[in-house]
Design an enzyme around this catalytic site. Sequence first.
Site, PDB file in Angstrom:
ATOM      1  N   LYS A 151       0.853  -1.193   0.000  1.00 18.19           N
ATOM      2  CA  LYS A 151       0.000   0.000   0.000  1.00 18.19           C
ATOM      3  C   LYS A 151       0.886   1.240   0.000  1.00 18.19           C
ATOM      4  O   LYS A 151       2.074   1.208   0.330  1.00 18.19           O
ATOM      5  CB  LYS A 151      -0.936   0.022   1.205  1.00 18.19           C
ATOM      6  CG  LYS A 151      -0.238   0.030   2.584  1.00 18.19           C
ATOM      7  CD  LYS A 151       0.271   1.386   3.072  1.00 18.19           C
ATOM      8  CE  LYS A 151       0.932   1.304   4.431  1.00 18.19           C
ATOM      9  NZ  LYS A 151       1.638   2.548   4.828  1.00 18.19           N
ATOM     10  N   GLY A 180       7.542   1.468   4.762  1.00 17.16           N
ATOM     11  CA  GLY A 180       6.320   2.266   4.753  1.00 17.16           C
ATOM     12  C   GLY A 180       5.288   1.787   3.758  1.00 17.16           C
ATOM     13  O   GLY A 180       4.341   2.508   3.443  1.00 17.16           O
ATOM     14  N   GLY A 228       3.793  -1.380   4.160  1.00 15.24           N
ATOM     15  CA  GLY A 228       2.901  -2.323   4.825  1.00 15.24           C
ATOM     16  C   GLY A 228       3.146  -3.781   4.491  1.00 15.24           C
ATOM     17  O   GLY A 228       2.223  -4.593   4.634  1.00 15.24           O
ATOM     18  N   GLY A 229       4.351  -4.137   4.096  1.00 10.31           N
ATOM     19  CA  GLY A 229       4.611  -5.507   3.682  1.00 10.31           C
ATOM     20  C   GLY A 229       4.332  -6.527   4.771  1.00 10.31           C
ATOM     21  O   GLY A 229       3.663  -7.543   4.532  1.00 10.31           O
ATOM     22  N   GLY A 230       4.819  -6.290   5.984  1.00 11.64           N
ATOM     23  CA  GLY A 230       4.582  -7.219   7.077  1.00 11.64           C
ATOM     24  C   GLY A 230       3.118  -7.295   7.445  1.00 11.64           C
ATOM     25  O   GLY A 230       2.567  -8.382   7.668  1.00 11.64           O
ATOM     26  N   SER A 232       0.561  -6.696   5.558  1.00  9.18           N
ATOM     27  CA  SER A 232      -0.130  -7.402   4.486  1.00  9.18           C
ATOM     28  C   SER A 232       0.069  -8.911   4.609  1.00  9.18           C
ATOM     29  O   SER A 232      -0.883  -9.690   4.455  1.00  9.18           O
ATOM     30  CB  SER A 232       0.391  -6.912   3.133  1.00  9.18           C
ATOM     31  OG  SER A 232      -0.214  -7.612   2.065  1.00  9.18           O
ATOM     32  N   ASP A 278      -1.932  -0.647  10.958  1.00  2.45           N
ATOM     33  CA  ASP A 278      -2.435  -0.554   9.587  1.00  2.45           C
ATOM     34  C   ASP A 278      -2.828  -1.917   9.034  1.00  2.45           C
ATOM     35  O   ASP A 278      -3.130  -2.046   7.855  1.00  2.45           O
ATOM     36  CB  ASP A 278      -1.400   0.105   8.670  1.00  2.45           C
ATOM     37  CG  ASP A 278      -0.116  -0.724   8.541  1.00  2.45           C
ATOM     38  OD1 ASP A 278       0.024  -1.739   9.253  1.00  2.45           O
ATOM     39  OD2 ASP A 278       0.750  -0.345   7.725  1.00  2.45           O
TER      40      ASP A 278
END
Length: 279
Positions: free
Chosen positions: A11, A96, A98-100, A102, A134
């Site tokens: 994101k 920044g 949001g990989g983790g 997600s 998030d």
Amino acid sequence: MTSLTLESRAKINIFLHVLGKRADGFHELYTLFAPIGISDTITVTKSGKFEITCTNPDIPTDERNIVSKVKKILAEYGINTNHTVDIVKRIPDGGGLGGGSSNGAVYLKAVLELENVEMPLEEQVRIMAQVGSDTAFFLYDQPMTGEGRGEILTPYGNLPEAYVLLVNPAVHVSTAQVFTSGNLQLTDRAEVNRIPHIAKFDEYSKVLYNGLEPAVLPFYPEVAKAKETVMRSGADFALMSGSGATVFGLFRDFDRAQHALSEIAGANPHWKCFLTKLL
């Protein structure tokens, strides 16, 4: 079904306003999450034990991984969590994007499907809100505004089409350090209420904003350089995503975005650069 493979999308934050500190120590946010095309791939397979593997050796695969945190909560529900979780990592970590977060949401969805568990979306949101600010957004596949810590979500509707150039200057920004730095740019609630809903590409100029930039750019010169580089490359707009370190540029024209990607990647071989689009 014994195995399931899903894409775990990244994101960007089209805007991120910090409204002030809450009684629980977190900060009150108002942000617009937008899914983009870059993704990790996660395969969850029924197994005799729980195990995480990841193609990025810098990503922890023990209890520090957000997938492990979701697993512990699911076990409290009595849901079988004996699975291997194989993560093919493409989203820059600590970027920044949001990989983790997600990964955690996609793991939750995969386990529920593999174990034939019907769980209301509201309950899934509550689970994800326990492991990150998030994370709940990634249960959805559309632009959403986030309030509270980012877990109070409202559909935004379609965003104007745009090509997204991501530039990660290969530095790690500590989110905790950013929020405790004392350099946050706070937004008054009345100002947030005046943010327009955009429908045309040119209107991105009215909403692009990140109140965390003053706490990052002066202290991480590589991030500041990345943003300046993206702006000079011909991007129509540029902004840091989340708490950094990734900067994104929005382009109306694909050829111009492709040229910027080649130019920036060629001049900065240690940076991670990707060209994708808003979804």
